[in-house]
Design a protein around this motif. Structure first.
Motif, PDB file in Angstrom:
ATOM      1  N   ARG A  48       0.837  -1.203   0.000  1.00 29.64           N
ATOM      2  CA  ARG A  48       0.000   0.000   0.000  1.00 29.64           C
ATOM      3  C   ARG A  48       0.876   1.258   0.000  1.00 29.64           C
ATOM      4  N   GLU A  49       1.943   1.236   0.787  1.00 34.32           N
ATOM      5  CA  GLU A  49       2.845   2.383   0.853  1.00 34.32           C
ATOM      6  C   GLU A  49       3.545   2.605  -0.486  1.00 34.32           C
ATOM      7  N   ARG A  50       4.045   1.535  -1.095  1.00 35.67           N
ATOM      8  CA  ARG A  50       4.794   1.670  -2.346  1.00 35.67           C
ATOM      9  C   ARG A  50       3.896   1.993  -3.534  1.00 35.67           C
ATOM     10  N   SER A  51       2.613   1.750  -3.401  1.00 39.26           N
ATOM     11  CA  SER A  51       1.705   2.081  -4.508  1.00 39.26           C
ATOM     12  C   SER A  51       1.686   3.584  -4.787  1.00 39.26           C
ATOM     13  N   ARG A  52       2.126   4.393  -3.824  1.00 38.29           N
ATOM     14  CA  ARG A  52       2.174   5.840  -4.036  1.00 38.29           C
ATOM     15  C   ARG A  52       3.244   6.226  -5.056  1.00 38.29           C
ATOM     16  N   LEU A 100       7.670   5.347 -10.559  1.00 40.28           N
ATOM     17  CA  LEU A 100       8.345   6.640 -10.456  1.00 40.28           C
ATOM     18  C   LEU A 100       9.795   6.383 -10.055  1.00 40.28           C
ATOM     19  N   TRP A 101      10.736   6.733 -10.963  1.00 43.51           N
ATOM     20  CA  TRP A 101      12.123   6.296 -10.822  1.00 43.51           C
ATOM     21  C   TRP A 101      12.999   7.298 -10.071  1.00 43.51           C
ATOM     22  N   ASP A 102      12.800   8.602 -10.303  1.00 45.54           N
ATOM     23  CA  ASP A 102      13.659   9.578  -9.640  1.00 45.54           C
ATOM     24  C   ASP A 102      12.904  10.884  -9.407  1.00 45.54           C
ATOM     25  N   ASP A 103      13.593  11.830  -8.748  1.00 46.91           N
ATOM     26  CA  ASP A 103      12.969  13.107  -8.394  1.00 46.91           C
ATOM     27  C   ASP A 103      12.736  14.012  -9.597  1.00 46.91           C
ATOM     28  N   ALA A 104      13.327  13.671 -10.742  1.00 48.33           N
ATOM     29  CA  ALA A 104      13.142  14.475 -11.949  1.00 48.33           C
ATOM     30  C   ALA A 104      11.883  14.071 -12.715  1.00 48.33           C
ATOM     31  N   ASP A 124       9.055  17.067 -11.279  1.00 48.27           N
ATOM     32  CA  ASP A 124       8.864  16.250 -10.085  1.00 48.27           C
ATOM     33  C   ASP A 124       7.369  16.006  -9.884  1.00 48.27           C
ATOM     34  N   ILE A 125       6.969  14.727  -9.888  1.00 48.43           N
ATOM     35  CA  ILE A 125       5.545  14.419  -9.709  1.00 48.43           C
ATOM     36  C   ILE A 125       5.292  13.517  -8.502  1.00 48.43           C
ATOM     37  N   GLY A 126       6.298  13.322  -7.675  1.00 51.38           N
ATOM     38  CA  GLY A 126       6.084  12.508  -6.488  1.00 51.38           C
ATOM     39  C   GLY A 126       7.376  11.890  -5.999  1.00 51.38           C
ATOM     40  N   ASP A 127       7.243  11.023  -5.006  1.00 54.60           N
ATOM     41  CA  ASP A 127       8.414  10.389  -4.393  1.00 54.60           C
ATOM     42  C   ASP A 127       8.770   9.111  -5.144  1.00 54.60           C
ATOM     43  N   PRO A 128      10.038   8.976  -5.597  1.00 54.95           N
ATOM     44  CA  PRO A 128      10.445   7.732  -6.257  1.00 54.95           C
ATOM     45  C   PRO A 128      10.412   6.558  -5.295  1.00 54.95           C
ATOM     46  N   ILE A 129      10.352   5.371  -5.846  1.00 54.50           N
ATOM     47  CA  ILE A 129      10.250   4.182  -5.009  1.00 54.50           C
ATOM     48  C   ILE A 129      11.595   3.884  -4.358  1.00 54.50           C
ATOM     49  N   PRO A 130      11.642   3.630  -3.053  1.00 50.58           N
ATOM     50  CA  PRO A 130      12.910   3.306  -2.383  1.00 50.58           C
ATOM     51  C   PRO A 130      13.475   1.982  -2.899  1.00 50.58           C
ATOM     52  N   VAL A 181      10.574  -6.177   3.161  1.00 47.34           N
ATOM     53  CA  VAL A 181      10.600  -4.929   3.929  1.00 47.34           C
ATOM     54  C   VAL A 181      10.304  -3.724   3.036  1.00 47.34           C
ATOM     55  N   GLY A 182       9.682  -3.980   1.886  1.00 48.03           N
ATOM     56  CA  GLY A 182       9.168  -2.902   1.055  1.00 48.03           C
ATOM     57  C   GLY A 182      10.159  -2.235   0.131  1.00 48.03           C
ATOM     58  N   ARG A 183      11.328  -2.836  -0.083  1.00 49.43           N
ATOM     59  CA  ARG A 183      12.318  -2.222  -0.962  1.00 49.43           C
ATOM     60  C   ARG A 183      12.136  -2.704  -2.400  1.00 49.43           C
ATOM     61  N   PHE A 184      12.351  -1.811  -3.350  1.00 48.89           N
ATOM     62  CA  PHE A 184      12.249  -2.148  -4.762  1.00 48.89           C
ATOM     63  C   PHE A 184      13.416  -3.039  -5.154  1.00 48.89           C
ATOM     64  N   VAL A 185      13.091  -4.237  -5.683  1.00 43.34           N
ATOM     65  CA  VAL A 185      14.141  -5.179  -6.088  1.00 43.34           C
ATOM     66  C   VAL A 185      14.092  -5.493  -7.570  1.00 43.34           C
ATOM     67  N   GLY A 186      13.078  -5.015  -8.275  1.00 41.01           N
ATOM     68  CA  GLY A 186      13.014  -5.288  -9.703  1.00 41.01           C
ATOM     69  C   GLY A 186      11.706  -4.839 -10.300  1.00 41.01           C
ATOM     70  N   LEU A 187      11.641  -4.914 -11.640  1.00 37.63           N
ATOM     71  CA  LEU A 187      10.457  -4.516 -12.399  1.00 37.63           C
ATOM     72  C   LEU A 187       9.817  -5.753 -12.988  1.00 37.63           C
ATOM     73  N   LEU A 188       8.514  -5.936 -12.765  1.00 38.77           N
ATOM     74  CA  LEU A 188       7.794  -7.069 -13.347  1.00 38.77           C
ATOM     75  C   LEU A 188       7.773  -6.876 -14.866  1.00 38.77           C
ATOM     76  N   ALA A 189       8.371  -7.790 -15.595  1.00 41.43           N
ATOM     77  CA  ALA A 189       8.586  -7.606 -17.029  1.00 41.43           C
ATOM     78  C   ALA A 189       8.445  -8.939 -17.759  1.00 41.43           C
ATOM     79  N   HIS A 190       8.723  -8.900 -19.060  1.00 41.44           N
ATOM     80  CA  HIS A 190       8.759 -10.098 -19.896  1.00 41.44           C
ATOM     81  C   HIS A 190       7.413 -10.825 -19.925  1.00 41.44           C
ATOM     82  N   VAL A 191       6.330 -10.068 -19.926  1.00 40.10           N
ATOM     83  CA  VAL A 191       4.997 -10.657 -20.093  1.00 40.10           C
ATOM     84  C   VAL A 191       4.851 -11.060 -21.553  1.00 40.10           C
ATOM     85  N   LYS A 192       4.561 -12.315 -21.805  1.00 41.37           N
ATOM     86  CA  LYS A 192       4.506 -12.832 -23.174  1.00 41.37           C
ATOM     87  C   LYS A 192       3.182 -13.556 -23.421  1.00 41.37           C
TER      88      LYS A 192
END
Length: 577
Positions: A267-271, A325-329, A377-383, A447-458
């Motif tokens: 829920r927190e990271r969905s922001r 959201l990847w960075d503050d830019a 800047d449109i929000g806080d990037p994911i930790p 513990v809510g840290r970003f470890v990767g991007l869900l990808a390679h949907v085929k």
């Protein structure tokens, strides 16, 4: 009968009792509570129409909740099969097609002094995305064939308004507010209950599903209750009073039940998620499928997928997709799959209901990464996680933006890392049942840290989507590629290190025996031959092909390496590039 119910209700043992503060009960306890209230239902229409599915006993006088896909309005002959092997004839009580709701009842013999086991009614409005959930039912004829009720554990994976139908053999199917679950929805499970983490009934499993998520969905219990209360006058007085006792007003939810930590993190990271609107042009003609490689002896091909269902899996509905959201830019990370065939500007939801154009900065197709820029800047990037910490068995969650309107802003599926360093060490494999709408979602650790991007949907692959096997591009690969993406590079394919030999199955006392050498490869150019035994790689002794594969994948393209070879009982040092 009314007097019997009044005296009985206070003393009757519900399948479910309110639980004290703390953790929800384990799955085996939930099963013990609910299985006796789950039944199989068969309904006949005319001389040839046959329907079957699951039902739930919801009252002490034998009222059973099921779906109109199990008991259609025109059903005349209804049989109920209980978990203990007994069978009874049932009668219709009411049918509400719009809510996919049917109530039937079984007349109980007067000699029975105790009420049947029945489920407790839950408050679907209190359910949150990420909460534990269960489905239960006559999965693949388990009740009628084995006197066993099937149960499946998952989480509430989404809440939204479902406004379109998927093609099914049995209609109508429900449209409106739904609760989505990652628990299994198997054949024969429609009409069965969706249960919360304490075993309360919070929904009725429907045959419908989201055309971009393909998870099971349920009609919320509060929607059902409202429909039933409006139709009370159609029910005979005795059962009307029973139903009034089942849900007098709003079902109570015990206070203080702990929220699952992973659900809280999701829920927190969905922001840090952003929805994208992408108008797609006509896709290019699909190339012919490559000929499948021969299967090993004793193994058959994968089961075929019906053409209709495969076409539905490959469809790309005009619904929002997910970016992180990847960075503050204001840069956004998503997948090439999400933006492919874009025809016109890509719009990002920079605030609720506010859509602004963003530009494509760069992409890498073999990592399935695309970098976009909102320009501010449109929000806080994911930790992010600080380092490569994932191992097989680690708990993860996939958090994606809700593509539908209504409900919570995100969806979530949970699972574990099932394999690491897949496909040239470029991706990790997850045991998460994901589909189109999860592409571009954030994979977070416990513990809510970003470890990767869900990808390679085929969707057009043999396995397709929703197979229970998913892939993510891990964070360290994203960081390696980030400078190139930032520089605006458009990368079709990344060169990979490749030595070029196949291992033999013949046993060796040490090292790895070579079975074959790929023509034109570095191995052939360097002089490697079949039946050679590789003893060491750059001075490191090796004893298995996986060791060599891992070493090669950590090399640079063009790097010179040294192998110690045993050939005809003679050790030889060789160099390869």
């Amino acid at each position: 009968m009314q007097r019997f119910l009044r005296g009985l209700f206070g003393a009757a043992v519900l399948i479910l009792a309110a639980r004290a503060l703390g953790e929800p009960p384990p799955a085996d306890e939930i099963y013990a509570r609910v299985h006796a209230a789950i039944v199989r239902i068969e309904a006949f229409v005319g001389s040839s129409g046959f329907y079957y599915g699951t039902g739930s006993v919801i009252s002490p006088d034998g009222i059973i909740l099921t779906s109109t896909t199990v008991v259609p309005p025109e059903a005349r002959h209804i049989d109920v099969f209980f978990h203990d092997g007994t069978r009874a004839r049932a009668k219709k009580l009411l049918v509400h097609q719009e809510a996919e709701l049917a109530l039937v009842y079984v007349e109980r013999p007067e000699k029975e002094k105790s009420p049947p086991p029945y489920l407790s009614w839950g408050d679907s409005d209190a359910v949150r995305v990420g909460d534990p959930s269960y489905t239960a039912g006559d999965f693949w004829n388990s009740i009628i064939s084995s006197a066993r009720v099937g149960i499946s554990q998952g989480v509430v994976s989404g809440r939204y308004a479902l406004m379109e139908r998927v093609p099914t053999e049995t209609l109508p199917v429900y449209l409106g507010e739904v609760i989505e679950t990652s628990a299994s929805m198997n054949r024969g499970g429609d009409g069965g209950p969706l249960l919360d983490g304490d075993g309360r009934l919070i929904g009725l499993m429907s045959l419908n599903m989201s055309p971009v998520r393909f998870q099971g969905v349920a009609v919320p219990s509060n929607v059902l209750r409202d429909r039933i209360q409006r139709m009370m006058e159609e029910i005979d007085p005795e059962r009307r009073e029973t139903l009034a006792l089942v849900f007098p007003a709003r079902a109570e939810t015990p206070a203080g039940v702990q929220e699952d930590p992973l659900a809280r993190w999701a829920r927190e990271r969905s922001r840090s998620l952003v929805r994208l609107k992408i108008h797609r042009g006509e896709p290019p003609p699909k190339p012919p499928s490559p000929r499948a490689p021969p299967m090993p002896e004793g193994m058959g091909p994968p089961p075929p997928v019906s053409k209709g269902f495969q076409k539905m899996l490959e469809a790309r509905p005009e619904l929002p997709v997910t970016a992180v959201l990847w960075d503050d830019a204001g840069r956004l990370l998503t997948t090439c799959y999400n933006i492919e065939h874009a025809d016109g500007p890509i719009l990002a939801e920079t605030a609720p209901g506010v859509w602004e154009p963003c530009e494509t900065v760069g992409w890498c197709k073999d990592l399935d990464l695309a970098l976009l820029a909102a320009g501010r800047d449109i929000g806080d990037p994911i930790p992010r996680a600080p380092e490569k910490t994932l191992a097989v068995g680690d708990t993860i969650a996939v958090v994606a933006a809700n593509p539908h309107d209504g409900g919570e802003r995100h969806t979530v599926e949970t699972g574990i890392v099932s394999a690491t360093r897949r496909i040239f060490h470029t991706r990790c494999q997850l045991d998460v049942r994901t589909a189109h709408a999860d592409s571009g979602g954030a994979v977070i650790d416990g513990v809510g840290r970003f470890v990767g991007l869900l990808a390679h949907v085929k969707p057009d692959s043999v396995q397709g989507v929703i197979s229970g096997v998913s892939f993510m591009t891990p964070l360290h690969k994203i960081l390696e590629m980030e400078p190139k993406l930032m520089a605006g590079e458009k990368i079709e394919a990344t060169p990979r290190p490749f030595l070029g030999f196949g291992p033999s199955m013949k046993p060796t006392d040490r090292g790895i025996r070579v079975e074959m050498v790929v023509p034109g490869s570095a191995a052939q150019r360097g002089g490697l031959q079949a039946d050679d035994v590789i003893l060491a790689f750059d001075g490191v002794p090796v004893s298995g092909f996986v060791e060599v594969y891992d070493i090669v994948q950590n090399c640079r393209v063009g790097q010179r390496v040294k192998l110690k070879i045993l050939r005809a009982d003679k050790e030889i040092d060789m160099e390869f590039e």
